[in-house]
Design a protein around this motif. Sequence first.
Motif: not given
Length: 347
Positions: A53-54, A92-99, A114-125
């Motif tokens: 996933l990463s 965890r993988e998505v947040w770890g990627f952005h971190k 909101k920009k971070l939330q949008k980026a995380v949402k896109k990654s989860l999708n």
Amino acid sequence: MNGRKPQAMAEFRQIGSAGDEAAFATTNIRRGTRIIAEAPLVMVPPVSDDEELSEFLKIVNTLPEATVAEMVKIFCQPSVANGIKDNTYVQREVWGFHKARRWKDNDGNILQGKKLQKAVKKSLNLCAIYLTNNVQLGPAGKYGEGVFSLYSRVRHSCVPNAHNSWNPTIGRLTIHAIHDIKAGDQIYVDYTGNVCRTRQQRAFSLSATWGITCDCTACTKSQTDQLRYRMVVLDQALAAYTCGASKDLNFEANHGIPKIMTAREALKAAEELARLLRRQNLHGMELCKVYRECSQYALDGCNRAKALDYARKELELERTLLGMDTGHLKEGLYGAKYWFEHLQKKM
């Protein structure tokens, strides 16, 4: 996607819920015809399950926006997609990627609020789309995993009329007609990759992985399930013979599976399995594998003529399912062409 997306021999029409599509033949398609040969939108190299996933997130982040936009169009059943996005490991993988990217986008801008939330949402999708639509490239993912725009729109049936396979010789996922397909007929492949399963086993796999309830003939006729159960028993008995487990004196009593002890008995069981597959119009790669087993057991039993005959059957069927581009199957005589040539030298 709205309306129809034309291809040479197939078109894609929206069916059911918004975004879900299916493939239909635009013309009469003869058995063995290559309907589609498609390059992946995203391809993840062979890695461990913990790294997959990463690795996907790193790769998809480097793709052109047009490619990502095409991937976003791929349909996922909402119940399955939401379950993936709510999964603790995926989050965890998505947040770890952005971190690891120090909370920055590709342009180096800080992501927060909101920009971070949008980026995380896109990654989860994207993770949900990948995990529900990725295809193993080669046996056991030998060449990695891939997501394909067209293939993701071809629906499942436990009695398919087409076969999909990754072909590293040409770098494409191919779909070939198993049977003659009439213009207007829907094109189906088998998602599960294993026909030797009962209706209950298939239903669980399809529901859990793709949110699918299959209504094909194999899933609606009880007599068909009896044939499938017999296939399961034969498949397990042959597997036990191959690995030597059936040598256990109490094997049949302990496992409820017929005990196969000789190449002659194995050939008889494999021939029955082949008949059951043909009876149900299951002329896919599973039948190819059973023909190879028949050929090998015949050879082990010193019946070289029958071994060559089954090798010839496997070769004819393999060409129907894969075409002629089989250079990647030469290693270990995996391909029917190379096994057939090997046997010819022995004759």
